[in-house]
Design a protein around this motif. Structure first.
Motif, mmCIF file in Angstrom:
data_model
loop_
_atom_site.group_PDB
_atom_site.id
_atom_site.type_symbol
_atom_site.label_atom_id
_atom_site.label_comp_id
_atom_site.label_asym_id
_atom_site.label_seq_id
_atom_site.Cartn_x
_atom_site.Cartn_y
_atom_site.Cartn_z
ATOM 1 N N UNK A 266 0.838 -1.292 -0.079
ATOM 2 C CA UNK A 266 0.153 0.010 -0.213
ATOM 3 C C UNK A 266 0.961 1.117 0.000
ATOM 4 N N UNK A 267 0.791 2.099 -0.944
ATOM 5 C CA UNK A 267 1.516 3.677 -0.914
ATOM 6 C C UNK A 267 0.256 4.528 -1.081
ATOM 7 N N UNK A 268 0.261 5.373 0.223
ATOM 8 C CA UNK A 268 -0.600 6.023 0.131
ATOM 9 C C UNK A 268 -0.111 7.726 0.605
ATOM 10 N N UNK A 269 -1.215 8.667 0.470
ATOM 11 C CA UNK A 269 -0.974 9.948 0.724
ATOM 12 C C UNK A 269 -2.110 10.241 1.809
ATOM 13 N N UNK A 270 -1.731 10.641 3.004
ATOM 14 C CA UNK A 270 -2.897 10.803 4.198
ATOM 15 C C UNK A 270 -2.603 12.214 4.606
ATOM 16 N N UNK A 271 -3.792 12.650 5.190
ATOM 17 C CA UNK A 271 -4.179 14.002 5.733
ATOM 18 C C UNK A 271 -4.498 13.693 7.059
ATOM 19 N N UNK B 214 -0.066 13.263 21.363
ATOM 20 C CA UNK B 214 -0.624 13.726 20.388
ATOM 21 C C UNK B 214 -1.736 12.764 19.760
ATOM 22 N N UNK B 215 -2.823 12.763 20.037
ATOM 23 C CA UNK B 215 -3.699 11.927 19.386
ATOM 24 C C UNK B 215 -4.285 12.475 17.983
ATOM 25 N N UNK B 216 -4.649 11.664 17.097
ATOM 26 C CA UNK B 216 -4.890 12.217 15.743
ATOM 27 C C UNK B 216 -5.812 11.340 14.981
ATOM 28 N N UNK B 217 -6.572 11.848 13.742
ATOM 29 C CA UNK B 217 -7.441 11.111 13.217
ATOM 30 C C UNK B 217 -6.658 11.312 11.605
ATOM 31 N N UNK B 218 -6.880 10.245 10.728
ATOM 32 C CA UNK B 218 -6.384 10.428 9.595
ATOM 33 C C UNK B 218 -7.332 9.764 8.336
ATOM 34 N N UNK B 219 -7.070 10.412 7.287
ATOM 35 C CA UNK B 219 -7.820 9.736 6.051
ATOM 36 C C UNK B 219 -6.916 10.117 4.721
ATOM 37 N N UNK B 220 -7.039 9.123 3.899
ATOM 38 C CA UNK B 220 -6.281 9.053 2.880
ATOM 39 C C UNK B 220 -6.559 8.058 1.607
ATOM 40 N N UNK B 221 -5.793 8.149 0.631
ATOM 41 C CA UNK B 221 -5.851 7.238 -0.427
ATOM 42 C C UNK B 221 -4.625 7.246 -1.261
ATOM 43 N N UNK B 222 -4.716 5.918 -1.959
ATOM 44 C CA UNK B 222 -3.311 5.775 -2.768
ATOM 45 C C UNK B 222 -3.518 4.284 -3.601
ATOM 46 N N UNK C 51 -8.039 4.847 2.959
ATOM 47 C CA UNK C 51 -8.186 4.504 4.324
ATOM 48 C C UNK C 51 -8.339 5.393 5.205
ATOM 49 N N UNK C 52 -8.912 4.982 6.373
ATOM 50 C CA UNK C 52 -9.131 6.037 7.618
ATOM 51 C C UNK C 52 -8.760 5.325 8.860
ATOM 52 N N UNK C 53 -8.712 6.162 9.810
ATOM 53 C CA UNK C 53 -8.209 5.484 11.124
ATOM 54 C C UNK C 53 -7.745 6.671 12.069
ATOM 55 N N UNK C 54 -6.960 6.224 13.180
ATOM 56 C CA UNK C 54 -6.580 7.208 14.136
ATOM 57 C C UNK C 54 -5.477 6.563 14.847
ATOM 58 N N UNK C 55 -4.828 7.354 15.641
ATOM 59 C CA UNK C 55 -3.777 6.885 16.391
ATOM 60 C C UNK C 55 -3.303 7.838 17.388
ATOM 61 N N UNK C 56 -2.041 7.811 17.908
ATOM 62 C CA UNK C 56 -1.341 8.605 18.919
ATOM 63 C C UNK C 56 0.019 8.606 18.806
ATOM 64 N N UNK D 77 -8.210 1.506 8.918
ATOM 65 C CA UNK D 77 -9.267 0.579 7.979
ATOM 66 C C UNK D 77 -8.891 0.825 6.277
ATOM 67 N N UNK D 78 -8.658 -0.137 5.585
ATOM 68 C CA UNK D 78 -8.300 -0.039 4.334
ATOM 69 C C UNK D 78 -9.675 -0.472 3.333
ATOM 70 N N UNK D 79 -9.925 0.103 2.209
ATOM 71 C CA UNK D 79 -10.970 -0.233 1.260
ATOM 72 C C UNK D 79 -10.304 -0.167 -0.183
ATOM 73 N N UNK D 80 -10.640 -1.212 -0.656
ATOM 74 C CA UNK D 80 -10.157 -1.212 -2.143
ATOM 75 C C UNK D 80 -11.270 -2.127 -3.186
ATOM 76 N N UNK D 81 -11.314 -1.796 -4.417
ATOM 77 C CA UNK D 81 -12.031 -2.767 -5.261
ATOM 78 C C UNK D 81 -11.221 -3.483 -6.077
ATOM 79 N N UNK D 82 -11.368 -4.834 -6.339
ATOM 80 C CA UNK D 82 -10.766 -5.483 -7.137
ATOM 81 C C UNK D 82 -11.878 -6.157 -8.169
ATOM 82 N N UNK D 83 -11.403 -5.926 -9.416
ATOM 83 C CA UNK D 83 -12.185 -6.236 -10.772
ATOM 84 C C UNK D 83 -11.685 -7.934 -10.866
#
Length: 190
Positions: free
Chosen positions: A94-99, A110-118, A139-144, A160-166
């Motif tokens: 998985x290669x992703x860019x996250x905010x 420092x707790x945080x929430x994250x969302x991203x894609x890739x 993907x989305x999630x959180x941590x500290x 949590x990651x989600x992807x579609x496979x044809x």
């Protein structure tokens, strides 16, 4: 003759050595005592900082390891993440860019929430003739992050990651979900 525990003897020797080196409390002048600074507290409002975070963990029962590179702008981080998930029949990259939104900008924790894609690259390991499958995912999630010093800390994250496979045989797209738990260290550079 009485037998003494080795730990007790070591503690007595250490206490004697420290007492000889430092002297007694009455011999010390309060004016010459060193000033011990307060504990290191991270303040993300001090300007832009960079983080390097190697980590390891589990994704869907398989081992994972990777590296996260991030740029911190106070409450907002921009992160580039790359990982390898070691599977039985294929490896996932998985290669992703996250905010990342930091829920606090000052303190040791420092707790945080994250969302991203890739991209999700699936590379078969045990079969001949199978090709690498590339899919887009989110993907989305959180941590500290817990900082031990101003430049070093420990990081824990759940995603949590989600992807579609044809599927070419069935002519449909299957939605796949993966959960990841990771633990690593973080190095802050200013």
């Amino acid at each position: 003759m009485q037998f003494y525990d080795a730990r007790f003897i070591l503690a007595c020797v250490l206490a004697t050595v420290l007492r000889v080196q430092t002297g007694s409390a009455q011999d010390m002048d309060p004016e010459t005592l060193p000033v011990i600074p307060p504990t290191a507290v991270i303040d993300l409002n001090d300007g832009v900082s960079f983080e390097i975070s190697p980590h390891t963990g589990l994704m869907g029962g398989s081992g994972t390891f990777g590296l996260r590179l991030s740029m911190n702008y106070s409450a907002f981080n921009l992160e580039l993440a790359g990982e390898q998930v070691i599977g039985k029949t294929a490896n996932l990259y998985p290669l992703s860019v996250n905010a990342i939104l930091n829920l606090t900008t000052r303190g040791r924790l420092i707790p945080y929430g994250a969302v991203g894609g890739g991209l999700f690259l699936t590379v078969p390991t045990n079969s001949i003739g199978d090709e690498t499958v590339t899919t887009l995912g989110v993907n989305f999630g959180g941590g500290a992050r817990y900082y031990i010093t101003k430049s070093f800390g420990v990081r824990v994250e759940v995603k949590q990651y989600a992807t579609g496979v044809r599927s070419e045989r069935e002519s449909n797209t299957e939605l796949l979900f993966f959960q990841e738990f990771s633990l690593g260290v973080t190095f802050m550079l200013r």
